[in-house]
Design a protein around this motif. Structure first.
Motif, short mmCIF file in Angstrom:
data_model
loop_
_atom_site.label_atom_id
_atom_site.label_comp_id
_atom_site.label_asym_id
_atom_site.label_seq_id
_atom_site.Cartn_x
_atom_site.Cartn_y
_atom_site.Cartn_z
N ALA A 57 39.88 24.50 54.72
CA ALA A 57 40.72 23.69 53.95
C ALA A 57 39.96 23.16 53.05
CB ALA A 57 41.42 22.38 54.86
N GLN A 77 38.92 22.98 59.33
CA GLN A 77 38.75 21.89 58.24
C GLN A 77 37.78 22.41 57.13
OE1 GLN A 77 38.12 21.75 61.50
NE2 GLN A 77 36.16 20.66 61.83
N ASN A 78 36.86 23.40 57.32
CA ASN A 78 35.74 23.95 56.29
C ASN A 78 36.87 24.89 55.57
OD1 ASN A 78 33.06 24.25 58.61
ND2 ASN A 78 33.93 22.38 57.50
N ARG A 82 40.47 17.88 50.84
CA ARG A 82 40.27 18.73 52.08
C ARG A 82 41.52 18.18 52.98
NH1 ARG A 82 36.59 17.56 57.04
NH2 ARG A 82 38.01 15.84 57.35
N ASN A 83 41.74 16.91 53.13
CA ASN A 83 42.57 16.30 53.85
C ASN A 83 44.12 16.49 53.45
OD1 ASN A 83 40.83 15.40 55.83
ND2 ASN A 83 40.58 13.47 54.87
N LEU A 114 45.11 19.94 54.67
CA LEU A 114 45.31 19.73 56.16
C LEU A 114 46.61 19.39 56.50
CD1 LEU A 114 41.76 18.73 57.35
CD2 LEU A 114 42.80 21.07 57.86
N MET A 137 40.88 16.82 62.80
CA MET A 137 40.47 17.37 61.68
C MET A 137 40.19 16.27 60.62
SD MET A 137 42.13 21.10 61.67
CE MET A 137 42.10 22.26 62.99
N ILE A 138 41.08 15.65 60.20
CA ILE A 138 40.80 14.92 59.03
C ILE A 138 40.06 13.52 59.24
CG2 ILE A 138 43.32 15.02 58.16
CD1 ILE A 138 44.20 12.29 59.51
N SER A 166 37.05 14.57 60.83
CA SER A 166 35.74 15.02 60.94
C SER A 166 34.96 14.97 59.50
CB SER A 166 35.84 16.65 61.31
OG SER A 166 36.42 17.11 60.35
N TYR A 203 45.49 18.22 63.82
CA TYR A 203 45.49 17.71 62.53
C TYR A 203 44.81 16.36 62.56
CZ TYR A 203 47.32 15.14 58.47
OH TYR A 203 47.27 14.21 57.51
#
Length: 764
Positions: free
Chosen positions: A290, A287-288, A315-316, A319, A336-337, A339, A333
């Motif tokens: 991304a 995620q970072n 970012r999302n 992802l 992560m979205i 976070s 996924y």
């Protein structure tokens, strides 16, 4: 006759000329590209690193010191310790997954280690992958600063091996899906963007490939024109024809603009990872990565520190692209979205940190690498600074001066240098009360009278003549008149304005008595004293006048620290320095500090002087040091100049020398002695540290001898008025056989029997 064949011929000729010119221009562009890519593509700041922490079996290094270092390096506490940059502490054990790093002496891969302690001493280090015990290891050094180039661009070069595959997937899928299939330009993407822009009536979509973006950023301006676009396309084709996709992608990852750090532009994913997350790129979660990829479209618009909502949405989106292309699993996924961005707001890339220390680094670097182009080629400079020691020195100086300020009538300032006893490596340097201000560096450039800090060298010089002088030798303490350099009469006084008649030599130094010191200096001669100062590292001119015995010489904190380093290192001189080694951007060793050392003053005399300096911290002018630290033994000396204008203290434990100056920049009276001004800074610093108790190798020629404290004659142990101190036994008369028998004045004694460790180190 028809004119069409003529026109066709003209057209063909024009085409030939055009293609010839275009080909020639293409060759010209190709030559430019080859020249740039074959050398240093960018001006890259020199990366300045701190000293690496060494962990070795039997080393006395506490768990707290290691914890502080791990916090500094951004290691993360984790119970499983299965990934690089994680650790877990128990009571006496550390399990750590040490990061890979290319040290000056070679590359060391990531390693999972177990370090065990018994008390404050490391007793074992085990490689958990092989279950093999090792003797030592080292943690990667902390990145202190970056010497920004004249173009204000900052970057940290990546090589292909250090780039995570997920980053490549995210970048190509988001920015250039056909990167591995086109030849530098993508006509379909250009056409699609053109149609979208015509329909919108403005620029809403770009058709540039990653290769075109690289060509534009490295070779072209930001001008918007068809000519510039055509040139960009031709360069992209040439780059793609000449270089592999991996090399092009690595160059792009190092070039792309990703934000601002003050006045300096952040280029490349390597530096951006440290700036936004305080972690190396290969440790960032997906995620970072991304988020960084998402910022490529608009680093200012999607700046996560200023616009976190925009950045999170972008970012999302990246992802989702990864998920839709099966690069990440559905469950991952969905987690992560949800976070957070996980940013580190500390601003770890701020340039100009530790300005006093960095001034010395820049000076040494300019001597080592004289050509500016070498200093701007991405070299890595490995320095001697201990960041924890530096921060504690800053805190000790500032807090002490703040506390003292209200009791004096002028503005206080100060400086402090901490160096390693044995190597001369400078661990910390503070050049003024405003620790972050890049201005006048009082540690290097302020030359002030040193007061009683000169006295140990007077006594050392006398003790180098062991037949005439030992620690019990009586010195006269009575009124004294001497001509000064202007022909006037100089009458030195003790601080309390009293005279004691006669005192043992050790008392003259321990109690910092002025008159006995001057008498001793005149008796042994000023030239040997001056010569010792020069041998021990002083570069400034020293006047040949009796008042130098009381410190009437202007030295810098740096010079004083060098002198006391030589004292603390048993008379062995090691030049103070801040740079240990320099490697190229490709990790080739360019320069290494020569491990030069020289025995410049007598080892036996130095030991005796240091014994007296330890007594200074127990019963003398610095006894507050002894009472504060109990059984953690140190040595040191206070210094005060006329009218209380300068306050000095120089002290050392087993590991480090600390020199402190406190005063006023306009040379006004501060009404603080060495004991009340500079010494509290030393104490505050050592309280923040974990000082190591002083031990010194006991020379084989020394033993504990017993003297009459009044006459200085050698007497039978246990008699009244006995002064028991270390001495060079071979040159002493034989001791008396009882308290009623005078000791002979001739015949040298045999060495005494072995004494206890306590006596060997500190005497009775």
């Amino acid at each position: 006759m028809s004119k069409k064949p003529w026109k066709r011929k003209l057209f063909v000729r024009l085409c030939i000329v055009g293609f010839t010119l275009l080909g020639a221009y293409g060759l010209y562009l190709d030559a430019q590209i080859k020249h740039r890519f074959s050398g240093s593509i960018w001006q890259v700041p020199a990366q300045v690193y701190a000293r690496p922490m060494q962990l070795s079996v039997n080393a006395e290094i506490t768990r707290t010191e290691v914890k502080d270092e791990l916090a500094l390096l951004g290691y993360r506490k984790a119970s499983d310790v299965t990934s690089s940059g994680t650790y877990f502490f128990t009571t006496n054990t550390l399990v750590i997954y040490r990061r890979a790093f290319h040290f000056p002496n070679g590359y060391e891969s990531a390693r999972r280690l177990k370090v065990s302690w018994n008390g404050n001493r490391i007793v074992s280090i085990v490689d958990l992958s092989s279950q093999v015990s090792i003797k030592q290891t080292q943690l990667e050094p902390w990145l202190v600063s970056r010497l920004i180039t004249s173009n204000r661009e900052d970057r940290m070069l990546l090589d292909q091996q250090s780039v995570p595959e997920t980053l490549i997937d995210a970048l190509t899928l988001t920015e250039d899906k056909d990167f591995y299939h086109h030849h530098g330009i993508a006509p379909k993407s250009i056409l699609r963007a053109l149609v979208a822009n015509v329909v919108a009536g403005k620029t809403v979509q770009g058709g540039s490939t990653l290769t075109q973006q690289l060509a534009k950023n490295v070779f072209l301006t930001r001008e918007r024109s068809l000519v510039r676009k055509a040139k960009e396309a031709m360069m992209a084709i040439a780059i793609d024809a000449r270089y592999s996709k991996d090399r092009i992608l690595t160059a792009y990852l190092n070039e792309v603009y990703l934000g601002q750090n003050g006045d300096n532009a952040i280029h490349g994913f390597g530096l951006a990872a440290h700036y936004f997350f305080d972690r190396p790129l290969n440790e960032l979660p997906i995620q970072n990565l991304a988020l960084l990829v998402g910022m490529v479209k608009g680093p200012s618009y999607y700046n996560p520190l200023r616009y976190p909502e925009r950045a999170l949405e972008r970012r999302n989106l990246v992802l989702r692209i990864l998920f839709e292309n099966n690069a990440i699993a559905k469950n991952d996924y969905e987690q992560m979205i949800l976070s957070p961005l996980g940013l580190d707001p500390s601003g770890t890339l701020a340039s100009g940190k530790f300005p006093a220390f960095m001034e010395k680094v820049r000076s040494e670097l300019a001597d080592i690498l004289a050509q500016p182009s070498l200093r701007e080629s991405g070299v890595k400079v490995f320095t001697t600074i201990d960041i924890n020691a530096q921060r504690r020195a800053e805190k000790a100086l500032v807090s002490t001066l703040d506390n003292k300020q209200s009791s004096v009538g002028v503005e206080l300032n100060g400086a402090i240098i901490v160096s390693d006893n044995q190597t001369g490596e400078i661990r910390a340097m503070v050049g003024g009360r405003r620790v972050g201000f890049k201005g006048f560096n009082r540690a290097l450039n302020a030359y002030r009278p040193i007061g009683s800090l000169a006295k140990p060298i007077v006594y050392l010089t006398a003790l180098e003549d062991p037949i005439q002088y030992n620690l019990a030798t009586p010195l006269t303490d009575s009124p004294l008149s001497l001509p000064d350099k202007d022909g006037r009469t100089w009458q030195p006084q003790n601080a309390d304005k009293k005279f004691r008649g006669r005192v043992p030599l050790i008392t003259g130094l321990t109690d910092s008595l002025n008159v006995p010191t001057v008498r001793l200096g005149v008796e042994i001669g000023l030239k040997p004293i001056i010569d010792n100062f020069y041998r021990m590292g002083v570069k400034s001119a020293i006047p040949n006048v009796p008042s130098i015995t009381l410190g009437a010489m202007a030295l810098s904190v740096f010079e004083v620290n060098q002198v006391y380093q030589t004292l603390a290192n048993a008379g062995e001189y090691a030049p103070l320095h801040t740079v240990n080694s320099i490697v190229s951007a490709k990790n080739a060793l360019l320069w290494k500090h020569a491990d030069f050392k020289a025995q410049v003053v007598d080892e036996d005399a130095t030991y005796l002087t240091n014994y007296a300096l330890h007594q200074v911290t127990q019963t003398g002018t610095a006894k507050r040091v002894g009472s504060t630290f109990g059984n953690t033994f140190m040595a040191g000396k206070t210094g005060t100049t006329n009218d209380y204008r300068d306050s000095w203290f120089a002290g050392f434990d087993r590991r480090n020398v600390v020199t402190v100056w406190v005063g006023n920049d306009d040379n006004k009276t501060i009404n603080l002695s060495g004991a009340s001004g500079a010494m509290p800074v030393f104490i505050a610093y050592q309280k923040l540290q974990e000082p190591k108790s002083l031990t010194q190798r006991f020379p084989s020629s020394l033993g504990i001898a017993h003297f009459d404290s009044h006459t200085g004659e050698r007497i039978f142990p246990g008699c009244g008025s006995t002064l028991s101190v270390p001495a060079i036994l071979d040159v002493l008369p034989t001791e008396a056989t009882s308290c009623n028998v005078s000791s002979p004045s001739t015949n040298h004694a045999k060495k005494e029997e072995k004494v206890s460790w306590w006596e060997r180190i500190f005497g009775n």
